[in-house]
Design an enzyme around this catalytic site. Structure first.
Site, PDB file in Angstrom:
ATOM      1  CG  HIS A  25      -4.225   8.820   4.228  1.00  7.24           C
ATOM      2  ND1 HIS A  25      -3.409   9.401   3.282  1.00  7.24           N
ATOM      3  CD2 HIS A  25      -4.722   7.698   3.648  1.00  7.24           C
ATOM      4  CE1 HIS A  25      -3.400   8.656   2.185  1.00  7.24           C
ATOM      5  NE2 HIS A  25      -4.192   7.623   2.386  1.00  7.24           N
ATOM      6  CG  ASP A  27      -1.961   1.079   1.202  1.00  6.01           C
ATOM      7  OD1 ASP A  27      -2.396   1.457   0.100  1.00  6.01           O
ATOM      8  OD2 ASP A  27      -2.351   1.558   2.286  1.00  6.01           O
TER       9      ASP A  27
END
Length: 277
Positions: A175, A79
């Site tokens: 995020h 990721d």
């Protein structure tokens, strides 16, 4: 383990696959136990920070060991790999999926680097993910105070020129957790979905209201990334042990509770994503 393209096949029927970021053995065990309990495919994702801390071999072998006790499909995914050397090392080491993140770069450079990843991955039968647009927040210890929503026309160009198999888009998520409720740009998401045919990814899935996640999936999101909520579940599991018994020093009791917290949170997300078919 199967590829990202394979695990996302069928998501156009109205569900998404969860991408769950892991950091150690208990994370991996919790995610895999949840997948088995819910009978859902899952994507086990690792960022560069734990790779550098533990080493690629340690983590990939931990996932392979967990896979032996799982009857549902798993995908091992890098990721937010923004370092081409690390992306290539993960491909060579046996990851079944990688994401190259050049979203912080000018689009021409992002396209050029992404094409390199696509070409390298093709040698190993891997279908990469890449990102266009930029999310705010902290990911893998790196903070971004800027955001840039994905432009639908640029998304089409990016997919056409790179040959990328999966596209992460920026439509209002971030995020980490949010100050207030995030406002997703569903009209932008619809426009992107109309322009490109590849599966779309929603990063920053922690803390997004369930109704918004469901709507995004209905529009065409095939993969939802969850990281921060797993960290909270892990830490709450440990905290719960010490609240009940401040003198507890047995690691299996402490880490077992953390693993159970991960498992429960992943099952909750699988139900939300409707992937337990």
């Amino acid at each position: 383990m199967i590829t990202l393209k394979e695990i996302l096949a069928g998501t156009e029927k109205g569900y998404a696959i969860g991408n769950f970021n892991v950091h150690n053995m208990e994370y991996v065990q919790g995610v895999v136990e949840a997948a088995e309990a819910a009978q859902s495919p899952v994507i086990i994702a690792i960022t560069e920070r734990p790779l550098k801390y533990y080493g690629i071999d340690y983590l990939i072998n931990t996932v392979k060991a967990a896979e032996k006790n799982c009857s549902v499909p798993l995908c091992l995914h890098l990721d937010h790999g923004d370092n081409l050397d690390i992306v290539f090392k993960c491909i060579e080491a046996g990851f079944s999926s990688v994401m190259y993140d050049g979203s912080h770069l000018p689009i021409e450079e992002n396209i050029a680097n992404t094409k390199k990843v696509v070409e390298k991955a093709a040698e190993y039968g891997i279908y990469p993910e890449a990102e266009l647009g930029k999310l705010q927040g902290i990911e893998d210890g790196k903070e971004s105070t800027e955001s840039a929503l994905t432009d639908p026309e640029e998304a089409k160009r990016f997919v056409d020129e790179t040959g990328i198999a999966v596209l992460a888009v920026a439509v209002g998520t971030a995020h980490g957790f949010y100050d207030g409720e995030p406002k997703l740009d569903f009209e932008r998401l619809k426009a992107i979905r109309e322009k490109v045919e590849v599966p779309l990814v929603l990063h920053g899935g922690s803390g997004v209201p369930a109704k918004s996640v469901k709507k995004a999936i209905d529009i065409g999101i095939s993969k939802v990334n969850v990281g921060t909520e797993l960290k909270v579940a892990f830490n709450q599991g440990i905290k719960g042990v010490w609240e009940e018994n401040p003198d507890e020093i047995e690691c299996t009791a402490i880490m077992g509770a953390a693993r159970e917290g991960i498992k429960n949170k992943v099952i909750e997300k699988i139900d939300l994503f409707r992937s337990n078919l």
